[in-house]
Design an enzyme around this catalytic site. Structure first.
Site, PDB file in Angstrom:
ATOM      1  CG  HIS A   1    -108.384 -64.681  -6.236  1.00 49.47           C
ATOM      2  ND1 HIS A   1    -107.577 -64.888  -7.332  1.00 49.47           N
ATOM      3  CD2 HIS A   1    -107.542 -64.340  -5.217  1.00 49.47           C
ATOM      4  CE1 HIS A   1    -106.313 -64.690  -7.002  1.00 49.47           C
ATOM      5  NE2 HIS A   1    -106.275 -64.348  -5.728  1.00 49.47           N
ATOM      6  CG  HIS A   2    -106.788 -67.139  -2.354  1.00 44.47           C
ATOM      7  ND1 HIS A   2    -106.347 -67.804  -3.478  1.00 44.47           N
ATOM      8  CD2 HIS A   2    -105.938 -66.107  -2.157  1.00 44.47           C
ATOM      9  CE1 HIS A   2    -105.268 -67.185  -3.952  1.00 44.47           C
ATOM     10  NE2 HIS A   2    -105.010 -66.146  -3.165  1.00 44.47           N
ATOM     11  CB  CYS A   3    -113.199 -66.824   0.093  1.00 45.72           C
ATOM     12  SG  CYS A   3    -114.451 -67.338   1.289  1.00 45.72           S
TER      13      CYS A   3
ATOM     14  CG  ASN B   1    -107.813 -71.489  -4.146  1.00 43.32           C
ATOM     15  OD1 ASN B   1    -107.653 -70.276  -4.028  1.00 43.32           O
ATOM     16  ND2 ASN B   1    -107.738 -72.307  -3.118  1.00 43.32           N
TER      17      ASN B   1
END
Length: 352
Positions: A149-151, A193
């Site tokens: 979920h950070h990509c 993010n």
């Protein structure tokens, strides 16, 4: 970015039909990262996915021939959600070393990085996309991996090289009739993010995010995409955490009637996690997952779960125990959870 507006969806191997004899549990041995001990240089347990499957086999919940075998996402699959320039940057070992936070990767030839580091992540990404279709068909699906979920479309980080959550939703919007609204429930200890940046101005996607406000990534810009934001303090414990999760999951599902829930079920909320900074017990994680699945069942919304972050050796056991609990509670079964789910057209599954 290649959004393919107005064009026919490309041919993909990720949306093939799955026999009804299979559980909607997606996995491949190729998920696990093992290469000259390099994986030990990251706090991540790079073999946790295989351990989860082994625990589920020991408990006689599943067998190899009952699992959906994940397939690697191709470049064309990845272009549904990524820019070509970003995918080209992954051909540089130093870029991958930065994203995965494994510094020695910097010194490896890129063909090895592709094979030993990125292929497992591409296979997990393919698994999330496949699980999206299965969730619509069966009412639930679990990828024993994914949750990067950070990509976002053009930037990786925090061990996340591909935006599997964003990709799964873009595939669903493009290919599954009746899927036009989605809710992301992100309960990893870190702010999600990546998907927040991808869906910043997309009203089809409602994002709820519960995270430690003091840790990575602290992405203030991405926070603007969160419709239901729950920021936690260091050392938050079970009682407060579970009460907040229950209240806000119910609130989120009442606020918008979605056709699919993507549940990012990070276990880095566990007490003692070196990166999460929270203090949730193993039982607290099991209770949390049950709250989310119960809410999905109550609202008759298909749910796709990904396992996301979790950086301790005991994490795999807890994930397996949680899935066994969901099964014992009747929240995950081989038969479809409901016929017509969330307003989406669901193909009827024949046979046992």
């Amino acid at each position: 970015m290649d959004t393919r507006a107005g064009t026919m969806p490309h041919r993909t191997e990720l949306y093939h039909d799955i026999p009804p004899t299979c559980w909607p549990i997606v996995y491949s041995p190729d998920y696990n990262i093992t290469f000259m001990g390099l994986e030990k240089l990251h706090p991540f347990d790079a073999g946790k996915w295989g351990k989860v499957i082994n625990f589920l086999k020991e408990a006689k919940l599943i067998a190899d021939d009952l699992i959906v075998r994940a397939r690697e996402a191709t470049e064309e699959d990845l272009l549904v959600g990524h820019t070509r320039s970003y995918l080209n940057r992954l051909k540089w070992s130093f870029v991958v070393a930065t994203i995965t936070e494994i510094p020695p990767v910097l010194f490896l030839p890129n063909f090895l990085v592709q094979r030993k580091v990125l292929r497992p992540l591409r296979t997990q990404t393919g698994g999330t996309i496949m699980a999206g279709k299965l969730a619509i068909e069966r009412g639930w699906a679990i990828n024993i991996g994914g949750g990067f979920h950070h990509c976002s479309s053009d930037k990786g980080g925090g061990f996340c090289a591909y935006a599997d959550i964003s990709l799964a939703l873009k595939f669903l919007f493009e290919r599954m009739e009746g899927v036009s609204k989605a809710t992301i429930i992100d309960l990893d200890a870190h702010q999600g993010n990546g998907h927040e940046r991808d869906f910043m101005d997309d009203r089809r996607v409602y994002i709820m995010d519960v995270y430690n406000r003091y840790i990575y990534p602290g992405d203030g810009f991405a926070k603007r995409a969160i419709r239901r934001k729950v920021e936690l303090d260091w050392g938050t414990e079970d009682a407060e955490y579970l009460q907040k999760v229950k209240t806000h999951v119910e609130g989120a599902l009442n606020e918008v009637k979605s056709d699919i829930i993507v549940y990012n079920a990070g276990t880095d909320i566990l007490d003692g996690d070196p990166l999460g900074g929270l203090a949730i017990s193993p039982q607290g994680i099991i209770d949390r997952d049950e709250i989310v699945f119960r809410a999905a069942r109550k609202h008759r919304i298909p749910i796709l779960m990904v396992t996301s972050g979790g950086y301790q050796k005991r994490t795999a056991r807890i994930i397996a125990d949680s899935l066994l609990n969901l099964h014992s509670q009747g929240l995950i079964e081989k038969e479809p959870a409901f016929g017509e789910a969330g307003g989406a057209k669901v193909e009827t599954m024949h046979g046992k």
